[in-house]
Write a protein that holds these residues in place. Sequence first.
Motif, PDB file in Angstrom:
ATOM      1  N   HIS A 197       0.836  -1.190   0.000  1.00 10.04           N
ATOM      2  CA  HIS A 197       0.000   0.000   0.000  1.00 10.04           C
ATOM      3  C   HIS A 197       0.872   1.242   0.000  1.00 10.04           C
ATOM      4  O   HIS A 197       2.095   1.150   0.095  1.00 10.04           O
ATOM      5  N   MET A 198       0.256   2.383  -0.084  1.00 11.40           N
ATOM      6  CA  MET A 198       0.998   3.642  -0.008  1.00 11.40           C
ATOM      7  C   MET A 198       1.523   3.823   1.414  1.00 11.40           C
ATOM      8  O   MET A 198       0.767   3.662   2.376  1.00 11.40           O
ATOM      9  N   ALA A 199       2.786   4.165   1.525  1.00 13.98           N
ATOM     10  CA  ALA A 199       3.310   4.456   2.862  1.00 13.98           C
ATOM     11  C   ALA A 199       2.744   5.794   3.326  1.00 13.98           C
ATOM     12  O   ALA A 199       2.234   6.583   2.519  1.00 13.98           O
ATOM     13  N   HIS A 200       2.843   6.044   4.640  1.00 12.62           N
ATOM     14  CA  HIS A 200       2.172   7.239   5.170  1.00 12.62           C
ATOM     15  C   HIS A 200       2.765   8.524   4.622  1.00 12.62           C
ATOM     16  O   HIS A 200       2.126   9.565   4.616  1.00 12.62           O
ATOM     17  N   TYR A 213       9.742   3.391  11.317  1.00 11.92           N
ATOM     18  CA  TYR A 213       9.045   3.825  10.102  1.00 11.92           C
ATOM     19  C   TYR A 213       8.654   2.651   9.229  1.00 11.92           C
ATOM     20  O   TYR A 213       7.581   2.620   8.643  1.00 11.92           O
ATOM     21  N   TRP A 216       5.701   1.082  10.829  1.00 12.64           N
ATOM     22  CA  TRP A 216       4.498   1.896  10.639  1.00 12.64           C
ATOM     23  C   TRP A 216       3.869   1.610   9.279  1.00 12.64           C
ATOM     24  O   TRP A 216       2.662   1.581   9.133  1.00 12.64           O
ATOM     25  N   ASN A 217       4.719   1.392   8.268  1.00  8.73           N
ATOM     26  CA  ASN A 217       4.226   1.152   6.908  1.00  8.73           C
ATOM     27  C   ASN A 217       4.363  -0.310   6.510  1.00  8.73           C
ATOM     28  O   ASN A 217       4.454  -0.630   5.332  1.00  8.73           O
ATOM     29  N   TRP A 218       4.377  -1.174   7.473  1.00 11.43           N
ATOM     30  CA  TRP A 218       4.644  -2.591   7.224  1.00 11.43           C
ATOM     31  C   TRP A 218       3.539  -3.211   6.387  1.00 11.43           C
ATOM     32  O   TRP A 218       2.377  -3.220   6.783  1.00 11.43           O
TER      33      TRP A 218
END
Lengths: 467, 749
Positions: free
Chosen positions: A413-416, B70, B73-75
């Motif tokens: 998915h798109m990262a934050h 980070y 967080w985006n894992w």
Amino acid sequence: MRSLLSFFAFLFVAAVSAISTTGDRLLVVLDDVAEKAGYSKFFGDLESRGFKLTFETPKSETLSLFRLGERAYDHVIVFPSKAKGLGPNLTPSILLDFLNANGNILVTLSSGSAAPNSLVSFLAELDIQLPTERTGLAVDHFNYDSISAPDTHDVLVLSPPGPVRPDIKNFFSVGAPADQLLAFPHGLGVTLGAGELLAPILRAPRTAYSYNPKEQAEVVDDLFAAGEQLALVSTMQARNSARFALVGSVEMLRDSWFDAEVKKIGATKAVKTFNREFAKRVSGWTFQETGVLRVNWIEHHLDEVSALNESNPAIYRIKNDVTYTISLSEWSWDTWTAFTVPTNDVLQLEFSMLSPFHRVALGLDPSHSTPEATAYTASIKLPDQHGIFNFKVNYKRPFLTNVEEKNTVSVRHMAHDEWPRSFAISGAWPWIAGIAATVAGWVGFVALWMYSAPPAGERKKETKKTQ
Amino acid sequence: MSADPLHVLANAGKGESTRTVLRVVILCLIAAAAIASRLFSVIRFESIIHEFDPWFNFRATKYLVANGFYNFWNWFDDRTWHPLGRVTGGTLYPGLMVTSGAIYHALRALTIPVDIRNICVLLAPAFSGLTAFAAYLLTNEMTTSPSAGLLAAVFMGITPGYISRSVAGSYDNEAIAIFLLVFTFYLWIKALKQGSMLWGALCALFYGYMVASWGGYAFITCLLPLHAFVLICMGRYSTRLYVSYTTWYALGTLASMQIPFVGFLPVKTSEHMPALGIFGFLQLLGFLDYVRSAIPGRQFQTFLWLFTGGVFSVALAALVVATSAGIIAPWGGRFYSLWDTSYAKIHIPIIASVSEHQPTAWPAFFFDLNFLIWLFPAGVYLCFQQLADEHVFLVVYALFGSYFAGVMVRLMLTLTPVVCVTAAIAASSLLDTYLNDKSPNPEDYRPEDSSDATSKKASKAGLKSTNKPVVGIYGFISKGVIVSAMTIYLLLFVLHCTWVTSNAYSSPSVVLASKMPDGSQHIIDDYREAYQWLRQNTKEDAKIMSWWDYGYQIGGMADRPTLVDNNTWNNTHIATVGKAMSSSEEVSYPIMRQHEVDYVLVVFGGLLGYSGDDINKFLWMVRIAEGIWPDEVKERDFFTPRGEYRVDGEATSTMKNSLMYKMSYYNYNTLFPPGQAQDRVRGSRLPEVGPTLNVLDEAFTSENWIIRIYKVKDLDNLGRDHASAAAFERGQKKKRPAKRRGTRYLRTE
């Protein structure tokens, strides 16, 4: 990617010396080894192509397709046998194991002798049916050789077979002289099941039929098969690309028919037979000398402007642009050549998770093609769905080895921090303005509050309680 | 005046500083006791992560420690929910992992290299010490009795209701969430009492931490507005309430929205609407309060109150309309099941299939809380005696906590803190009354003494009047009886807690223990044996299909991708697995091919008599699959005509042909003499001829047959279907299609 190319170029060089892509040990199973004299040209052709022939009889003690769990031979030719079975060394399950172990088998039949039981049940496993009495005779009263079989009509004269479907490559009649005909003497026709692994090379003409000369000499009451349902020379290619061919008439391969001249009924002059070339092509196909495809390399990478363009990354992001390239070669008798997809056919790439999200045609990529290899490429935009996807090339055509390539990549998915910032989105400006107004208003209010002296009456509120 | 066993000591040191030192020492000892009683499992077994969910938390923590914040967080986790994958970073509560990651890095910075596993195993006991301290603080806000806090801390430290989720190795969100829950309540009471923005902000901060840690944060989100609402209805609106609530709500909501999993839920879903509504209502009240104080006039005030009520009901109506119009998400299924305990059973089998979502059986209250459960109403009654704002909170909390604990087993956990606090208030006021050796003058008489006495059935010297102190309760006998009874109860409580913890809550469930005939312990380690086999004998990316219960364990212990796991976010995917398990081989095989399954894992307890096996869970698989494919999977087909669920010769053909049945009993009868195969869980004799498997190969069976692993066969090389290929392998001759009448198959190419 360059190093990848040169590595495969090196592999090319290493592979050229082989004759067949799978090996050169060829076993010939004959009832009587002395019979081989009758097929000297056929065997001579095989030997001249680099095969090492071993002759055995089915009853031989030393006959064994496997040695210490490994294949002892790469290819097998089984000639018709008078015996009822083929003995303990050629049971159906051994023959199946041989196919499963990537060995190739060429089986020949003859109307003169009933096929051995073990062969019949082996063929039944491949979904190839023989007549009930294990023998039969294919006859055609409109396409017979008027020289050798003016009465029995059991020497069929046919033109070299073209492709059974318009989108597959023609291996068996391409370049055949227009005046040569194929003789199919005293042969046996079989019927093929519905499996997509089976493909006939030579089908009987529409007017041919099969009968049992011993039992149905007077009247053919129960027809086994007729017309094009009667396969005279048929093939099966297993999922592991091991090949099997069934030639209905062993006499086709005899020296006498290699040199013979035939005269089709109604024709004015006799012509030479095409049998020698046809035998070469059928045996060459069976023993993996033609129609062998090889995937040299597969490469996919990010196709975006500011990307690193790393080769074959394990993970992409949704809505990335990605380019996929596959390089294919085809083995043709003694050399790897560039594989070209037949004109009516197309090589497809699937990008799938459970079901395909993309199915696109792969186009020719001249910049990565060489004389030995063709590169096909396609660019796709990844779907807006994260998951574990496969780049799939599933190219399975009759007479070509199976290409089933699956390269797994994750699509995340798109990262934050990959979304556009709020100030870059024009629709967010009213809200940003609202925040700014609130902040300014609050600061202004605080400033006003801090710098205005409290009136004397303000204190009273403190003492008031609700209770 | 001081805590119970240290009465003499406390009297010896009358000075304030001595008491403080004593209190600190006692609290430290309580924390030590809390930690120590949670270490049974480490001592009995080893330092191992327990059960199911903790294995995911452990795996996520390892990922966090290895890849940094980070990446965590985006894992995107491509090793679960194959082939969908899971946006793990956005679908978990990161508080637990971040906490242990922070501890790990802090210890490393102090040059104490501790294995991350040990931090995870011991995190819950460590936080239970903090929870005891938080309970102490919360209780001290409620009562002036100095011993109540210490009693509450002891209760909180060792009560089984809390230990059940916080033994060493139980590395779950609740491990830190209960501490945060109690501490947030403490800060809320503090903020409310002082009307302080600072305490309100602190409360919001810990609320944010709570949101980051556990889905149960909704309990706080609903309880605090409810408390505020009750206070308003009681006419107790004050600027203290206004300041503390608005500070908490504004900052706390902002904090909670930073968690990706929560995101915009606080402004979108019904669960969060009470908090928002009370926030708006308080603004209105604040405004009206200002107007009322500025403009006197009785009729005007009445009008204002009516106006307020009108606005409130209009807002409520707007909420209902917005919910039915779909602007605000309606209540989730889990929430409905809180009101109607049979809701989940009918509508959402996946929720009902989890044992901890079942309604609580009444003995569980006594099992988990022992004598606290009958001190609890007494404590609530004592709250009514004083009924300041904070006591209203306790009453509201007690009411809702006990309702929810009755509905769902796992919510016993949220009830436990209030039970500990109120029980401590009751116990301490009893002890304070009866341990006080001074006979008071009539002027010194305090009203609590009498009220405590009436609430205790143990006090035989019945004290009916509140006007005059009766000499009886100051007598030696009554004091002795009450104090010794209380002491016995307290000691029994300790015994009970230790017994429950050691016997009921300290099993890792990954490793099973049984007693040999001679009394020695025998460890059954089939799970780890099988997971280790998977880890060492299969490809790195071999996909394992199993029922979702084992997903996290396979991911954590075997490190292999799974189709479904305990994060049951995708009901359809779980139903797909359920369908594959409950259908015949011919139906299951295409499903397994499509999902690229390499191995199938089943749990079978028939040999050992292990009742938590897949055949016993099988009906849930069928029900969940039936929810999606009602035409293809039917629960009725798995029952005999007489409505029995059988696995023996009488079982229905659907049952016998289902993949799960075949995998469970494949080759099982070879263990027994012919015709004597016995299933020890279901106590039934199995048919003499076991099932045959065509599309699967047995790959591994663990020592006690608990775990069985099957490899999915590839397509047949020669294009046959698996049944005929397998029949050929078994030596059955293919039937010749002799004399086909009817239409023939004709090839077109």
